[in-house]
Write a protein that holds these residues in place. Structure first.
Motif, PDB file in Angstrom:
ATOM      1  N   ASN A 129       0.745  -1.308  -0.023  1.00  0.00           N
ATOM      2  CA  ASN A 129      -0.152  -0.070  -0.085  1.00  0.00           C
ATOM      3  C   ASN A 129       0.904   1.176  -0.082  1.00  0.00           C
ATOM      4  O   ASN A 129       0.349   2.409   0.056  1.00  0.00           O
ATOM      5  CB  ASN A 129      -0.850   0.021   1.079  1.00  0.00           C
ATOM      6  CG  ASN A 129      -1.804  -1.113   1.188  1.00  0.00           C
ATOM      7  OD1 ASN A 129      -2.534  -1.340   0.171  1.00  0.00           O
ATOM      8  ND2 ASN A 129      -2.305  -1.930   2.351  1.00  0.00           N
ATOM      9  N   ALA A 130       2.230   1.072   0.153  1.00  0.00           N
ATOM     10  CA  ALA A 130       2.923   2.370   0.097  1.00  0.00           C
ATOM     11  C   ALA A 130       2.996   3.077  -1.390  1.00  0.00           C
ATOM     12  O   ALA A 130       2.913   2.506  -2.261  1.00  0.00           O
ATOM     13  CB  ALA A 130       4.450   1.836   0.428  1.00  0.00           C
ATOM     14  N   THR A 131       3.246   4.387  -1.223  1.00  0.00           N
ATOM     15  CA  THR A 131       3.448   5.080  -2.233  1.00  0.00           C
ATOM     16  C   THR A 131       4.858   5.745  -2.418  1.00  0.00           C
ATOM     17  O   THR A 131       5.300   6.273  -1.449  1.00  0.00           O
ATOM     18  CB  THR A 131       2.277   6.270  -2.292  1.00  0.00           C
ATOM     19  OG1 THR A 131       1.261   5.529  -2.222  1.00  0.00           O
ATOM     20  CG2 THR A 131       2.615   7.054  -3.534  1.00  0.00           C
ATOM     21  N   LEU A 132       5.384   5.751  -3.443  1.00  0.00           N
ATOM     22  CA  LEU A 132       6.707   6.326  -3.568  1.00  0.00           C
ATOM     23  C   LEU A 132       6.552   7.804  -3.860  1.00  0.00           C
ATOM     24  O   LEU A 132       6.032   8.143  -4.527  1.00  0.00           O
ATOM     25  CB  LEU A 132       7.508   5.642  -4.694  1.00  0.00           C
ATOM     26  CG  LEU A 132       9.049   6.522  -5.082  1.00  0.00           C
ATOM     27  CD1 LEU A 132       9.720   6.297  -3.737  1.00  0.00           C
ATOM     28  CD2 LEU A 132       9.684   5.490  -6.301  1.00  0.00           C
ATOM     29  N   ARG A 133       7.047   8.590  -3.042  1.00  0.00           N
ATOM     30  CA  ARG A 133       7.037   9.969  -3.371  1.00  0.00           C
ATOM     31  C   ARG A 133       8.258  10.634  -3.676  1.00  0.00           C
ATOM     32  O   ARG A 133       9.237  10.662  -2.808  1.00  0.00           O
ATOM     33  CB  ARG A 133       6.397  10.896  -2.043  1.00  0.00           C
ATOM     34  CG  ARG A 133       4.909  10.372  -1.536  1.00  0.00           C
ATOM     35  CD  ARG A 133       4.208  11.161  -0.795  1.00  0.00           C
ATOM     36  NE  ARG A 133       3.086  10.569  -0.431  1.00  0.00           N
ATOM     37  CZ  ARG A 133       2.016  10.838  -1.026  1.00  0.00           C
ATOM     38  NH1 ARG A 133       1.817  11.504  -2.070  1.00  0.00           N
ATOM     39  NH2 ARG A 133       0.747  10.276  -0.694  1.00  0.00           N
ATOM     40  N   ILE A 134       8.344  11.217  -5.066  1.00  0.00           N
ATOM     41  CA  ILE A 134       9.662  11.827  -5.392  1.00  0.00           C
ATOM     42  C   ILE A 134       9.394  13.266  -5.385  1.00  0.00           C
ATOM     43  O   ILE A 134       8.386  13.730  -6.021  1.00  0.00           O
ATOM     44  CB  ILE A 134      10.047  11.387  -6.480  1.00  0.00           C
ATOM     45  CG1 ILE A 134      10.117  10.004  -6.466  1.00  0.00           C
ATOM     46  CG2 ILE A 134      11.317  11.992  -7.273  1.00  0.00           C
ATOM     47  CD1 ILE A 134      10.261   8.958  -7.677  1.00  0.00           C
ATOM     48  N   PRO A 135      10.191  14.129  -5.001  1.00  0.00           N
ATOM     49  CA  PRO A 135      10.379  15.507  -5.163  1.00  0.00           C
ATOM     50  C   PRO A 135      10.216  16.023  -6.528  1.00  0.00           C
ATOM     51  O   PRO A 135      10.643  15.694  -7.397  1.00  0.00           O
ATOM     52  CB  PRO A 135      11.438  16.117  -4.413  1.00  0.00           C
ATOM     53  CG  PRO A 135      12.122  15.065  -3.553  1.00  0.00           C
ATOM     54  CD  PRO A 135      11.368  13.845  -4.126  1.00  0.00           C
TER      55      PRO A 135
END
Length: 73
Positions: free
Chosen positions: A21-27
């Motif tokens: 369920n994790a989401t990768l967040r990239i600036p």
């Protein structure tokens, strides 16, 4: 305080369900530079030695210029 003195007991373990369920967040400042390269292609470039990212960029630039275009700045 050293790491041995830190109490981690209140932090739940990271399970498979968490990562599903994790989401990768990239600036946003870095996201525009992402390109998906297949592992075998990346491995080939890395095996050429030196700066493989510069080599990939050089090949892409040559491709654009050989098609009569200039990269857009």
């Amino acid at each position: 305080m050293d790491e041995e003195g830190i109490d981690y007991s209140d932090i739940p373990p990271l399970t498979e369900a968490f990562f599903e369920n994790a989401t990768l967040r990239i600036p946003a400042s870095q996201a525009h530079q992402l390109v998906e390269i297949e592992p075998d292609v990346l491995n080939w470039f890395q095996s050429q030695g030196g700066e493989y990212k510069a080599l990939i960029n050089s090949i892409l630039r040559h491709y654009i210029e050989s098609h009569g275009e200039q990269p857009v700045a």
